[in-house]
Design an enzyme around this catalytic site. Structure first.
Site, short mmCIF file in Angstrom:
data_model
loop_
_atom_site.label_atom_id
_atom_site.label_comp_id
_atom_site.label_asym_id
_atom_site.label_seq_id
_atom_site.Cartn_x
_atom_site.Cartn_y
_atom_site.Cartn_z
N LYS A 76 0.96 -1.27 -0.02
CA LYS A 76 0.03 0.18 0.03
C LYS A 76 0.95 1.23 0.05
O LYS A 76 1.83 1.22 0.69
CB LYS A 76 -0.99 -0.16 1.17
CG LYS A 76 -2.19 1.21 1.23
CD LYS A 76 -3.00 0.85 2.51
CE LYS A 76 -4.04 1.93 2.65
NZ LYS A 76 -4.87 1.89 3.89
N SER A 151 -9.64 1.84 2.66
CA SER A 151 -9.05 2.63 1.91
C SER A 151 -8.07 1.83 1.21
O SER A 151 -7.56 2.15 0.21
CB SER A 151 -8.30 3.61 2.67
OG SER A 151 -7.32 2.86 3.59
N SER A 175 -10.21 -0.58 6.83
CA SER A 175 -9.56 -0.47 5.36
C SER A 175 -8.82 -1.84 5.05
O SER A 175 -8.45 -1.72 3.88
CB SER A 175 -8.65 0.41 5.51
OG SER A 175 -9.21 1.61 5.28
N1 GLN Z 1 -13.53 4.11 6.05
C1 GLN Z 1 -13.15 4.54 7.27
C2 GLN Z 1 -12.55 5.96 7.04
O1 GLN Z 1 -12.76 6.30 5.96
C3 GLN Z 1 -11.86 3.53 7.69
C4 GLN Z 1 -10.46 3.99 6.85
C5 GLN Z 1 -9.41 2.97 7.24
O2 GLN Z 1 -9.56 1.97 7.97
N2 GLN Z 1 -8.17 3.66 6.84
O3 GLN Z 1 -11.94 6.38 7.77
#
Ligand code: GLN
Length: 482
Positions: A76, A151, A175
């Site tokens: 990532k 994400s 995410s």
């Molecule tokens: N979808 C969540 C957010 O927008 C979690 C994102 C994540 O785990 N990095 O913050």
């Protein structure tokens, strides 16, 4: 070859069926073929990958290879990788070459893994659909008009499409687990503190945790083995021995007590999803597990609490991007104020700015007690719910997401509906527990996931429970027709 798991590829390398250079070239060719359609990567590191593969081949020849030596991986783009562009999918870091490597990528490199490139993601890991990336949306390999989740959408799509056998991700509120579920791969988010956060660009420091995308629990055990451990450069990493995660994969699950939280089967859950979860539980019952109803009474508070805590931490973490030290700087600033203002206004995307503003608001003098302190108290109650539950059960199971992957663009104008896609994952981060998403079936040809939540540092148990399921099902072996 691309349908093989890490474990199988590793055997093939050791037996000399192919070299790491051949394997690496094979996956680079797949990236070149499918990247234009999927947009799963931000950077492809073809040259250095072949170089690393050559070194891995020498190690294999010398007989010193480990399980991961010579295996390709995608990281990532939130992990700093020395000498290589590290963007966090933001215009702010579009020109940023990391001067050092994260502990995660360093550990995997030292184990002989070959980095193929850096995966696309939501900007600064804020999102659930990969649509907030400065580099554009990632497509779900199962159906190209659907999101891959976020994400870590690029990491999940890459493993689903077999652009690499495995990848890394991070999970702040879901995410890893959510995109793993939407792309039909195995996604592990370990206990907070199990893996070092050093060199992992911070979003919400008390929630962020690195983890893995693989095609099986068996493969996840091998990666976690190398990623986990104490790191003196991260004060929140925990000094606790790392167990042998592969050694317990075959333990019996007879007698296992599975907790089923009633709050995870709410009206928001697609009834077809609930049906699939029931079927997965039946498979466990056949293996001798029993199901116990449990109560996690503060579940409905987890999204509101998260959207106070995470933006507060992000507004502080992202203050370092000021246009002065590194990253994007606006053209011809009038004065210092103008430089800060325009660099940040032009460098950050909409969602990131929304979060910074919410965070600055909830941390401000008049609202700190009303929002931030209150959220921290509720966070404690959410953790207590889990503590109670784990006094009665060995593992908690439920859905990962309310529905399968939604259409690209569908939730973009409605942040609250986007935030709700993490309803079953966020509490796990607030409590710091380990969570795992495994493929458990298909609804209208789209994959869905079963979530396993464990007690602190019980990654080994989660992987064992998942591995046993993957011995009697083959959902994790399905791949999309590309
Ligand atoms: N979808 C969540 C957010 O927008 C979690 C994102 C994540 O785990 N990095 O913050």
């Amino acid at each position: 070859m691309h349908k093989k798991s890490l474990t199988e590829l590793s055997e093939g390398l050791k037996q000399g069926q192919y070299s790491s250079v051949e394997l690496t070239q094979y996956f680079i060719d797949r990236i070149n073929t499918y990247q234009p359609t999927l947009n799963a990567l931000i950077t492809v590191t073809e040259e250095s990958a072949l170089q690393e593969a050559k070194q891995a081949d020498e190690l294999i020849k010398s007989g010193d290879a480990g399980d991961l030596t010579g295996i390709p991986i995608i990281h990532k783009d939130i992990f700093c990788t020395k000498g290589i562009k590290t963007t966090c999918a933001s215009k702010m870091l579009d020109n940023f070459i990391a001067p050092y490597s994260s502990t995660v990528t360093q550990n995997l490199e030292s184990a002989g893994m070959v980095m193929l490139g850096k995966a696309n993601m939501d900007e600064f890991a804020m999102g659930s659909s990969n649509e907030t990336s400065y580099y554009g949306a990632v497509k779900n390999p199962w159906q190209l008009d659907k999101v891959p989740g976020g994400s870590s959408g690029g990491s999940a799509a890459a493993v689903a499409a077999k652009l690499a056998p495995v990848s890394t991700g991070t999970d702040t509120g879901g995410s890893i687990r959510q995109p793993a579920a939407l792309c039909g791969v195995t996604g592990l988010k370990p206990t907070y503190g199990r893996i070092s956060r050093f060199g992992m660009i911070a979003f919400a420091s008390s929630l962020d945790q690195a983890g893995t995308f693989t095609s099986s629990a068996e493969d996840a055990a091998k990666l976690l083995q190398v990623m986990a451990g104490f790191d003196e450069r991260d004060s929140t990493s925990i000094d606790k021995p790392v167990p042998d995660y592969s050694a317990t994969l075959n333990d019996s699950v007879a007698g296992l007590k599975i907790g089923l939280p009633k709050q995870y089967f709410d009206p928001g859950l697609d009834p077809l999803m609930a049906e699939k979860i029931e079927q997965a539980l039946d498979a466990y019952k056949k293996m001798g597990a029993s199901i116990i109803d449990i109560d996690l009474p503060h579940t409905d508070q987890s999204i509101p609490v998260y959207y106070v805590v995470a933006p507060a931490e992000c507004s502080s973490n992202l203050s370092r991007f000021d246009g002065v030290r590194y990253g994007y700087r606006c053209q011809q600033p009038k004065d210092l104020d103008d430089l800060y203002k325009r660099s940040r206004s032009e460098g950050f995307g909409e969602e990131v700015k929304r979060r910074i503003m919410i965070g600055a608001y909830t941390l401000s003098a008049g609202y700190y007690d009303a929002y931030y302190i209150k959220a921290q108290k509720l966070r404690r109650l959410i953790s207590e719910d889990f503590k109670q539950a784990f006094s009665k059960v060995d593992v908690i199971m439920g859905p990962v997401t309310p529905t399968t992957a939604f259409n690209i663009g569908e939730k973009l104008d409605d942040p609250v509906s986007m935030y709700l896609s993490d309803i079953y994952t966020i509490a796990v981060n607030l409590a710091g527990l380990p969570g795992l998403s495994i493929p458990a079936g298909f609804i209208d040809d789209m994959p869905m996931g079963l979530q396993l939540i464990g007690n602190y540092f019980e990654e080994g148990k989660l992987l064992n429970i998942a591995h046993q399921y993957q011995q009697v099902t083959d959902f994790h072996r399905q791949t999309p027709n590309l």
